[in-house]
Design a protein around this motif. Structure first.
Motif, PDB file in Angstrom:
ATOM      1  N   UNK A   1      89.045   9.828  20.568  1.00 34.16           N
ATOM      2  CA  UNK A   1      88.448   8.858  21.482  1.00 34.16           C
ATOM      3  C   UNK A   1      87.675   9.547  22.599  1.00 34.16           C
ATOM      4  N   UNK A   2      88.209  10.647  23.101  1.00 36.33           N
ATOM      5  CA  UNK A   2      87.519  11.383  24.155  1.00 36.33           C
ATOM      6  C   UNK A   2      86.224  11.991  23.629  1.00 36.33           C
ATOM      7  N   UNK A   3      86.278  12.557  22.445  1.00 35.37           N
ATOM      8  CA  UNK A   3      85.073  13.138  21.838  1.00 35.37           C
ATOM      9  C   UNK A   3      84.017  12.075  21.579  1.00 35.37           C
ATOM     10  N   UNK A   4      84.454  10.882  21.180  1.00 38.18           N
ATOM     11  CA  UNK A   4      83.520   9.794  20.899  1.00 38.18           C
ATOM     12  C   UNK A   4      82.756   9.396  22.161  1.00 38.18           C
ATOM     13  N   UNK A   5      83.453   9.283  23.275  1.00 38.23           N
ATOM     14  CA  UNK A   5      82.794   8.938  24.539  1.00 38.23           C
ATOM     15  C   UNK A   5      81.748   9.978  24.913  1.00 38.23           C
ATOM     16  N   UNK A   6      82.112  11.244  24.764  1.00 37.15           N
ATOM     17  CA  UNK A   6      81.170  12.321  25.088  1.00 37.15           C
ATOM     18  C   UNK A   6      79.931  12.241  24.198  1.00 37.15           C
ATOM     19  N   UNK A   7      80.144  12.016  22.902  1.00 33.81           N
ATOM     20  CA  UNK A   7      79.039  11.966  21.945  1.00 33.81           C
ATOM     21  C   UNK A   7      78.091  10.809  22.246  1.00 33.81           C
ATOM     22  N   UNK A   8      78.632   9.635  22.576  1.00 39.49           N
ATOM     23  CA  UNK A   8      77.789   8.469  22.864  1.00 39.49           C
ATOM     24  C   UNK A   8      76.937   8.707  24.104  1.00 39.49           C
ATOM     25  N   UNK A   9      77.548   9.229  25.160  1.00 41.30           N
ATOM     26  CA  UNK A   9      76.816   9.467  26.406  1.00 41.30           C
ATOM     27  C   UNK A   9      75.680  10.477  26.190  1.00 41.30           C
TER      28      UNK A   9
ATOM     29  N   UNK B   1      61.443   5.088  19.845  1.00 43.64           N
ATOM     30  CA  UNK B   1      61.985   4.131  20.812  1.00 43.64           C
ATOM     31  C   UNK B   1      63.191   3.391  20.221  1.00 43.64           C
ATOM     32  N   UNK B   2      63.115   3.048  18.955  1.00 47.14           N
ATOM     33  CA  UNK B   2      64.232   2.357  18.294  1.00 47.14           C
ATOM     34  C   UNK B   2      65.466   3.247  18.187  1.00 47.14           C
ATOM     35  N   UNK B   3      65.250   4.548  18.294  1.00 45.92           N
ATOM     36  CA  UNK B   3      66.353   5.492  18.231  1.00 45.92           C
ATOM     37  C   UNK B   3      67.351   5.284  19.376  1.00 45.92           C
ATOM     38  N   UNK B   4      66.894   4.709  20.489  1.00 47.72           N
ATOM     39  CA  UNK B   4      67.791   4.398  21.601  1.00 47.72           C
ATOM     40  C   UNK B   4      68.906   3.447  21.171  1.00 47.72           C
ATOM     41  N   UNK B   5      68.622   2.593  20.206  1.00 49.63           N
ATOM     42  CA  UNK B   5      69.639   1.695  19.657  1.00 49.63           C
ATOM     43  C   UNK B   5      70.399   2.333  18.504  1.00 49.63           C
ATOM     44  N   UNK B   6      69.723   3.190  17.761  1.00 48.68           N
ATOM     45  CA  UNK B   6      70.311   3.770  16.555  1.00 48.68           C
ATOM     46  C   UNK B   6      71.372   4.829  16.844  1.00 48.68           C
ATOM     47  N   UNK B   7      71.085   5.749  17.751  1.00 48.59           N
ATOM     48  CA  UNK B   7      71.933   6.930  17.899  1.00 48.59           C
ATOM     49  C   UNK B   7      73.361   6.672  18.404  1.00 48.59           C
ATOM     50  N   UNK B   8      73.594   5.742  19.343  1.00 51.75           N
ATOM     51  CA  UNK B   8      74.992   5.479  19.703  1.00 51.75           C
ATOM     52  C   UNK B   8      75.830   5.011  18.517  1.00 51.75           C
ATOM     53  N   UNK B   9      75.238   4.184  17.647  1.00 46.07           N
ATOM     54  CA  UNK B   9      75.949   3.754  16.447  1.00 46.07           C
ATOM     55  C   UNK B   9      76.237   4.912  15.518  1.00 46.07           C
TER      56      UNK B   9
END
Length: 449
Positions: free
Chosen positions: A312-320, A355-363
């Motif tokens: 969970x900690x790694x996931x938060x870091x990766x999303x940010x 620009x669409x990558x802003x939505x794609x990459x967190x997923x």
């Protein structure tokens, strides 16, 4: 491996990050240098690499199983078994690699025909596929050797080897594309030769480093006495683990087939846009691989709560980090794309995709981190089943509906990517939080085999 002393996420991840970055730079170097030669050559190599990526995933099932099992046994302080698994994995991937190399030599051009590749791209694409594909077994061994080094904690050594491979590859590209000092200008063929030569030298160095750093990892004197159960364990984890990635690459080949029907410009735009996107998600890839090693050790040591929190900690870091990088690349999209091409139509289309990558990459971050955590914990089948259902039930049909039927082109394809990544990612997170993986871990698997 001295877990307390050496295993931290940062210590594991930054060399992995540099290594992955350099692997991506190797591909981008091919694209950038070929773009000075011909946009058509870029498209040809892009399609050929789509096929090679699918083949490389086939090698990944052994490399993935190796990374997980070696890490788990090291966590349980079973060093002899770790070494036996490492040796078995190298021998297995060598045999498998030679087989797939032969198949590519025989069927490569036919596969390009099936994909509907335009006639003007066929000669260069098939030539590249014949050379690189014919020696693809070298990549199989490099992947396995890298997995061994990283699982033992020698991520810096793997990084240094990759640096050397990149330098050799760029030098070879320069010689064969631009023809200095009287070298023949070979274009795509030269890039292929350079790729194979740098990989071969990297493989030789990798084996030397393993033998020097980790003598127990290649117990050749025990080869005849290694239990068959090690192979069963590799296959039990590796085959389902590779299934998810195999499904992904297969779906990407089908989507590439859709894009081919739009035209060569669309295909070239996809290649350039995805080259930039690689620099965004490589942070998540590095974090996910470092997390997998850590969780593998924790599962071997039965530290289940630590493993749960680590994911969970790694996931938060990766999303940010992925969001920040997507923002930076989006702002600089036009000048960055201008490095590859001066074609305004391609740049304009690729900017929208970035620009669409802003939505794609967190997923995508959800999938990269949580799936690797599930694999390291022994829960390897669920990601495959869900991945197949989402990629082929959502990603592929939605890309055709939006991109082809509704004529949204590449924008429609990118929207399908976003829907697929987010659906899978959220369901993977739900699986991790359910803690089902605790009952599928290292101890139970070893008793089963």
């Amino acid at each position: 491996m001295d877990t307390k002393k050496r295993i931290t996420l940062f210590a594991l991840t930054w060399p992995i990050f540099i290594e992955i970055l350099l692997h991506m730079l190797m591909g981008n170097a091919d694209t950038l240098m070929l773009s000075q030669y011909s946009d058509r050559s870029v498209a040809a190599v892009g399609v050929a690499n789509q096929i090679l990526s699918l083949i490389i995933v086939m090698f990944g099932f052994i490399a993935t199983g190796t990374a997980i099992l070696v890490a788990q046994h090291l966590g349980a302080k079973e060093h002899v078994i770790s070494g036996e698994i490492a040796l078995v994995s190298l021998i297995t991937n060598l045999a498998f690699g030679v087989l797939l190399s032969a198949l590519l030599l025989l069927t490569g051009k036919g596969i390009l025909d099936i994909m509907g590749l335009p006639r003007e791209l066929m000669d260069e694409a098939s030539g590249y596929l014949r050379i690189v594909g014919g020696f693809i077994f070298i990549q199989a061994l490099i992947m396995t050797a890298g997995a061994i080094l990283r699982s033992y904690g020698y991520t810096k050594d793997a990084m240094y080897i990759t640096i050397g491979m990149n330098i050799l590859n760029v030098a070879g590209n320069y010689l064969f594309i631009f023809g200095p000092f009287g070298f023949p200008v070979l274009g795509v063929e030269g890039v292929a030769i350079s790729t194979i030569a740098s990989r071969f030298i990297g493989l030789v160095v990798s084996i030397i480093v393993i033998m020097k750093r980790i003598p127990s990892a290649l117990p050749l004197n025990r080869l005849r006495h290694i239990p068959v159960r090690h192979m069963k364990s590799l296959l039990k984890i590796g085959i389902p683990s590779a299934g998810e990635q195999l499904s992904y690459n297969g779906s990407q080949m089908v989507i590439t087939y859709f894009i081919v029907s739009i035209g060569t410009y669309a295909l070239t735009t996809k290649v350039y846009a995805q080259n930039l996107m690689m620099f965004i998600f490589l942070f998540s890839v590095a974090i996910s691989q470092g997390t997998q090693i850590m969780i593998g050790h924790m599962i071997g040591a039965r530290q289940y709560e630590d493993a749960y929190a680590r994911c969970l900690k790694s996931l938060k870091i990766a999303i940010i980090i992925s969001l920040c990088m997507a923002g930076i690349v989006s702002i600089a999209a036009e000048p960055l794309l201008g490095i590859f091409t001066s074609n305004e139509e391609i740049i304009s289309s690729a900017k929208v995709l970035i620009y669409l990558t802003l939505l794609l990459e967190p997923g995508r971050s959800f999938n990269l981190v949580v799936i690797n955590a599930l694999r390291a914990a022994g829960d390897v089948k669920f990601p495959v089943y869900l991945g197949i259902a989402s990629m082929w039930g959502v990603g592929v049909p939605l890309s055709y509906l939006l991109g082809i039927t509704l004529e949204l082109g590449l924008v429609g394809v990118w929207i399908s990517f976003i829907a697929d990544e987010w659906l899978r990612g959220l369901l993977m997170l739900r699986r991790w939080r359910a803690r089902t993986w605790i009952h599928k871990g290292f101890v139970r698997n070893e008793k089963a085999v």
